[in-house]
Design a protein around this motif. Structure first.
Motif, PDB file in Angstrom:
ATOM      1  N   LEU A 240       4.622   2.627   6.791  1.00 16.00           N
ATOM      2  CA  LEU A 240       5.466   2.023   5.764  1.00 16.00           C
ATOM      3  C   LEU A 240       4.669   1.680   4.522  1.00 16.00           C
ATOM      4  O   LEU A 240       5.140   1.867   3.392  1.00 16.00           O
ATOM      5  CB  LEU A 240       6.135   0.755   6.311  1.00 16.00           C
ATOM      6  CG  LEU A 240       6.998   0.935   7.564  1.00 16.00           C
ATOM      7  CD1 LEU A 240       7.576  -0.408   8.000  1.00 16.00           C
ATOM      8  CD2 LEU A 240       8.117   1.943   7.315  1.00 16.00           C
ATOM      9  N   ASN A 241       3.445   1.175   4.734  1.00 17.77           N
ATOM     10  CA  ASN A 241       2.591   0.788   3.602  1.00 17.77           C
ATOM     11  C   ASN A 241       1.131   0.758   4.033  1.00 17.77           C
ATOM     12  O   ASN A 241       0.827   0.536   5.209  1.00 17.77           O
ATOM     13  CB  ASN A 241       2.964  -0.601   3.061  1.00 17.77           C
ATOM     14  CG  ASN A 241       4.175  -0.582   2.154  1.00 17.77           C
ATOM     15  OD1 ASN A 241       4.152   0.044   1.096  1.00 17.77           O
ATOM     16  ND2 ASN A 241       5.238  -1.268   2.565  1.00 17.77           N
ATOM     17  N   VAL A 242       0.261   0.973   3.067  1.00 20.00           N
ATOM     18  CA  VAL A 242      -1.176   0.730   3.234  1.00 20.00           C
ATOM     19  C   VAL A 242      -1.590  -0.157   2.069  1.00 20.00           C
ATOM     20  O   VAL A 242      -1.401   0.211   0.905  1.00 20.00           O
ATOM     21  CB  VAL A 242      -1.993   2.037   3.233  1.00 20.00           C
ATOM     22  CG1 VAL A 242      -3.476   1.716   3.449  1.00 20.00           C
ATOM     23  CG2 VAL A 242      -1.488   3.006   4.294  1.00 20.00           C
ATOM     24  N   PHE A 243      -2.135  -1.337   2.399  1.00 22.19           N
ATOM     25  CA  PHE A 243      -2.452  -2.333   1.373  1.00 22.19           C
ATOM     26  C   PHE A 243      -3.935  -2.648   1.331  1.00 22.19           C
ATOM     27  O   PHE A 243      -4.612  -2.648   2.366  1.00 22.19           O
ATOM     28  CB  PHE A 243      -1.706  -3.642   1.654  1.00 22.19           C
ATOM     29  CG  PHE A 243      -0.213  -3.555   1.491  1.00 22.19           C
ATOM     30  CD1 PHE A 243       0.346  -3.041   0.342  1.00 22.19           C
ATOM     31  CD2 PHE A 243       0.627  -4.025   2.496  1.00 22.19           C
ATOM     32  CE1 PHE A 243       1.735  -2.976   0.181  1.00 22.19           C
ATOM     33  CE2 PHE A 243       2.002  -3.971   2.360  1.00 22.19           C
ATOM     34  CZ  PHE A 243       2.560  -3.451   1.199  1.00 22.19           C
ATOM     35  N   ASP A 244      -4.401  -2.958   0.119  1.00 20.47           N
ATOM     36  CA  ASP A 244      -5.728  -3.550  -0.025  1.00 20.47           C
ATOM     37  C   ASP A 244      -5.729  -4.919   0.648  1.00 20.47           C
ATOM     38  O   ASP A 244      -4.677  -5.548   0.828  1.00 20.47           O
ATOM     39  CB  ASP A 244      -6.076  -3.676  -1.507  1.00 20.47           C
ATOM     40  CG  ASP A 244      -7.557  -3.886  -1.743  1.00 20.47           C
ATOM     41  OD1 ASP A 244      -8.334  -3.872  -0.764  1.00 20.47           O
ATOM     42  OD2 ASP A 244      -7.942  -4.087  -2.910  1.00 20.47           O
ATOM     43  N   ASP A 245      -6.896  -5.386   1.020  1.00 17.73           N
ATOM     44  CA  ASP A 245      -7.042  -6.595   1.821  1.00 17.73           C
ATOM     45  C   ASP A 245      -6.279  -7.784   1.236  1.00 17.73           C
ATOM     46  O   ASP A 245      -6.448  -8.142   0.060  1.00 17.73           O
ATOM     47  CB  ASP A 245      -8.535  -6.946   1.928  1.00 17.73           C
ATOM     48  CG  ASP A 245      -8.819  -8.008   2.975  1.00 17.73           C
ATOM     49  OD1 ASP A 245      -7.982  -8.223   3.860  1.00 17.73           O
ATOM     50  OD2 ASP A 245      -9.911  -8.601   2.903  1.00 17.73           O
ATOM     51  N   LEU A 246      -5.406  -8.393   2.067  1.00 19.39           N
ATOM     52  CA  LEU A 246      -4.671  -9.614   1.736  1.00 19.39           C
ATOM     53  C   LEU A 246      -3.875  -9.482   0.437  1.00 19.39           C
ATOM     54  O   LEU A 246      -3.762 -10.440  -0.333  1.00 19.39           O
ATOM     55  CB  LEU A 246      -5.628 -10.811   1.653  1.00 19.39           C
ATOM     56  CG  LEU A 246      -6.314 -11.219   2.948  1.00 19.39           C
ATOM     57  CD1 LEU A 246      -7.269 -12.384   2.695  1.00 19.39           C
ATOM     58  CD2 LEU A 246      -5.299 -11.583   4.020  1.00 19.39           C
ATOM     59  N   SER A 247      -3.303  -8.304   0.217  1.00 31.05           N
ATOM     60  CA  SER A 247      -2.520  -8.089  -0.996  1.00 31.05           C
ATOM     61  C   SER A 247      -1.362  -7.154  -0.670  1.00 31.05           C
ATOM     62  O   SER A 247      -1.231  -6.663   0.452  1.00 31.05           O
ATOM     63  CB  SER A 247      -3.388  -7.486  -2.105  1.00 31.05           C
ATOM     64  OG  SER A 247      -3.570  -6.095  -1.904  1.00 31.05           O
ATOM     65  N   CYS A 248      -0.535  -6.936  -1.670  1.00 28.36           N
ATOM     66  CA  CYS A 248       0.505  -5.909  -1.565  1.00 28.36           C
ATOM     67  C   CYS A 248       0.238  -4.806  -2.585  1.00 28.36           C
ATOM     68  O   CYS A 248       1.155  -4.131  -3.066  1.00 28.36           O
ATOM     69  CB  CYS A 248       1.886  -6.526  -1.775  1.00 28.36           C
ATOM     70  SG  CYS A 248       2.405  -7.597  -0.417  1.00 28.36           S
ATOM     71  N   LEU A 249      -1.043  -4.615  -2.882  1.00 27.37           N
ATOM     72  CA  LEU A 249      -1.485  -3.589  -3.817  1.00 27.37           C
ATOM     73  C   LEU A 249      -2.076  -2.412  -3.061  1.00 27.37           C
ATOM     74  O   LEU A 249      -2.605  -2.579  -1.960  1.00 27.37           O
ATOM     75  CB  LEU A 249      -2.528  -4.163  -4.773  1.00 27.37           C
ATOM     76  CG  LEU A 249      -2.096  -5.345  -5.632  1.00 27.37           C
ATOM     77  CD1 LEU A 249      -3.281  -5.908  -6.407  1.00 27.37           C
ATOM     78  CD2 LEU A 249      -0.976  -4.936  -6.573  1.00 27.37           C
ATOM     79  N   PRO A 250      -2.020  -1.225  -3.624  1.00 30.32           N
ATOM     80  CA  PRO A 250      -2.618  -0.070  -2.950  1.00 30.32           C
ATOM     81  C   PRO A 250      -4.132  -0.178  -2.909  1.00 30.32           C
ATOM     82  O   PRO A 250      -4.742  -0.853  -3.758  1.00 30.32           O
ATOM     83  CB  PRO A 250      -2.172   1.114  -3.811  1.00 30.32           C
ATOM     84  CG  PRO A 250      -1.874   0.533  -5.153  1.00 30.32           C
ATOM     85  CD  PRO A 250      -1.355  -0.853  -4.901  1.00 30.32           C
ATOM     86  N   PRO A 251      -4.775   0.453  -1.934  1.00 32.39           N
ATOM     87  CA  PRO A 251      -6.244   0.435  -1.865  1.00 32.39           C
ATOM     88  C   PRO A 251      -6.867   1.111  -3.078  1.00 32.39           C
ATOM     89  O   PRO A 251      -6.246   1.964  -3.727  1.00 32.39           O
ATOM     90  CB  PRO A 251      -6.557   1.221  -0.590  1.00 32.39           C
ATOM     91  CG  PRO A 251      -5.283   1.228   0.189  1.00 32.39           C
ATOM     92  CD  PRO A 251      -4.172   1.191  -0.815  1.00 32.39           C
ATOM     93  N   THR A 252      -8.103   0.732  -3.382  1.00 29.66           N
ATOM     94  CA  THR A 252      -8.877   1.359  -4.444  1.00 29.66           C
ATOM     95  C   THR A 252     -10.097   2.040  -3.828  1.00 29.66           C
ATOM     96  O   THR A 252     -10.340   1.942  -2.626  1.00 29.66           O
ATOM     97  CB  THR A 252      -9.343   0.318  -5.472  1.00 29.66           C
ATOM     98  OG1 THR A 252     -10.334  -0.529  -4.860  1.00 29.66           O
ATOM     99  CG2 THR A 252      -8.180  -0.533  -5.951  1.00 29.66           C
ATOM    100  N   ASP A 253     -10.868   2.689  -4.667  1.00 24.79           N
ATOM    101  CA  ASP A 253     -12.081   3.362  -4.187  1.00 24.79           C
ATOM    102  C   ASP A 253     -13.121   2.379  -3.672  1.00 24.79           C
ATOM    103  O   ASP A 253     -14.049   2.770  -2.956  1.00 24.79           O
ATOM    104  CB  ASP A 253     -12.696   4.208  -5.315  1.00 24.79           C
ATOM    105  CG  ASP A 253     -11.846   5.409  -5.674  1.00 24.79           C
ATOM    106  OD1 ASP A 253     -10.997   5.809  -4.842  1.00 24.79           O
ATOM    107  OD2 ASP A 253     -12.029   5.948  -6.778  1.00 24.79           O
ATOM    108  N   THR A 254     -13.010   1.109  -4.056  1.00 27.54           N
ATOM    109  CA  THR A 254     -13.985   0.107  -3.631  1.00 27.54           C
ATOM    110  C   THR A 254     -13.373  -0.928  -2.673  1.00 27.54           C
ATOM    111  O   THR A 254     -13.964  -1.985  -2.448  1.00 27.54           O
ATOM    112  CB  THR A 254     -14.599  -0.609  -4.846  1.00 27.54           C
ATOM    113  OG1 THR A 254     -13.562  -1.203  -5.627  1.00 27.54           O
ATOM    114  CG2 THR A 254     -15.399   0.369  -5.700  1.00 27.54           C
ATOM    115  N   SER A 255     -12.220  -0.626  -2.132  1.00 25.65           N
ATOM    116  CA  SER A 255     -11.646  -1.520  -1.125  1.00 25.65           C
ATOM    117  C   SER A 255     -12.563  -1.572   0.092  1.00 25.65           C
ATOM    118  O   SER A 255     -13.059  -0.542   0.549  1.00 25.65           O
ATOM    119  CB  SER A 255     -10.260  -1.032  -0.701  1.00 25.65           C
ATOM    120  OG  SER A 255      -9.333  -1.120  -1.763  1.00 25.65           O
ATOM    121  N   GLU A 256     -12.762  -2.770   0.613  1.00 23.65           N
ATOM    122  CA  GLU A 256     -13.619  -2.929   1.787  1.00 23.65           C
ATOM    123  C   GLU A 256     -12.813  -3.020   3.080  1.00 23.65           C
ATOM    124  O   GLU A 256     -13.321  -2.691   4.157  1.00 23.65           O
ATOM    125  CB  GLU A 256     -14.490  -4.183   1.630  1.00 23.65           C
ATOM    126  CG  GLU A 256     -15.467  -4.076   0.472  1.00 23.65           C
ATOM    127  CD  GLU A 256     -16.353  -5.296   0.352  1.00 23.65           C
ATOM    128  OE1 GLU A 256     -16.545  -6.020   1.365  1.00 23.65           O
ATOM    129  OE2 GLU A 256     -16.846  -5.549  -0.771  1.00 23.65           O
TER     130      GLU A 256
END
Length: 243
Positions: free
Chosen positions: A218-234
């Motif tokens: 349904l979704n993939v989120f950056d840590d503790l957010s409702c934003l999409p991951p970035t190239d530097t997401s941990e």
């Protein structure tokens, strides 16, 4: 794997993890998917039971599974009978009855050393969920393995023990972790405990493919957010629905 003595200091080493914040975040994701407080929940790789306790306190009917008897012993004390605790592998477990939802937190999926083990785990979660059940898990990213963990060493100097955490980057997605724990004894000497394990990072597309036979992502989120991951997401969170 079994953490042995590491289980005794695990909560100290993760004291920077705000379990309430993460539990509330996951609860909000569940609510968006129609999973209410009071639902039945599997906490897969529950460790010392911190997430299990928070969700039980919210009213969820929680079952926790972990491979480490030492972790489960601590979880049993922490949850005070509010959680059913089972000793089993992530990739090899069976529940008596299907549950509404499942969580797998704090990069537990990264402890699976092969994509076959990941697929088997996803299949077991699928078999443990009710129709359209929700599965939420997080993973450390390849970026984190290559640029944060890599070949770094972390030291924890506590009152009753000293711990050296050494990482060895084996390839682009695998880090071998060596733990040396020196525990202060009553006579003033230190006793050494050594353990090692491996974490493997899987990129988002690989995980999507492994999920595909069993879940709709349904979704993939950056840590503790409702934003999409970035190239530097941990760390990223996957929100999945059982097909």
């Amino acid at each position: 794997m079994s953490y042995n003595y590491f289980a005794k200091v695990y909560d100290d080493l993760t004291e920077n993890v705000d379990y309430k914040v993460r539990s509330d975040y996951i609860s909000d994701l569940f609510a968006d998917c129609g999973v209410k407080n009071g639902a039945s929940l599997l906490d897969l790789a529950c460790g010392t039971g911190s997430f299990s306790k928070h969700f039980a306190d919210k009213g969820f009917e929680v079952t926790g599974i972990d491979l480490s008897p030492e972790m489960l012993e601590i979880a049993s004390f922490k949850t005070q009978g509010k959680v059913l605790l089972l000793n089993a592998e992530m990739q090899n477990f069976v529940l008596q009855s299907p549950v509404d939802a499942c969580i797998c937190c704090l990069d537990s999926v990264n402890h699976l050393e092969s994509i076959d083990d990941v697929k088997k785990t996803f299949e077991n979660v699928y078999n443990s969920l009710k129709e359209k059940g929700i599965f939420i898990f997080d993973v450390n990213t390849v970026y984190k393995h290559n640029f944060i963990l890599a070949d770094n060493t972390f030291v924890f100097d506590e009152e009753n023990y000293f711990l050296s955490w050494d990482n060895e980057l084996e390839d682009d997605n695998r880090v071998r972790i060596f733990l040396d724990i020196f525990v202060l004894q009553d006579n003033g000497d230190y006793k050494r405990y050594s353990e090692e394990f491996t974490e493997t990072a899987y990129d988002i597309d690989t995980l999507r493919s492994a999920l595909q036979p069993y879940f709709r992502v349904l979704n993939v989120f950056d840590d503790l957010s409702c934003l999409p991951p970035t190239d530097t997401s941990e760390r990223v969170y996957f929100v999945c629905e059982r097909i």
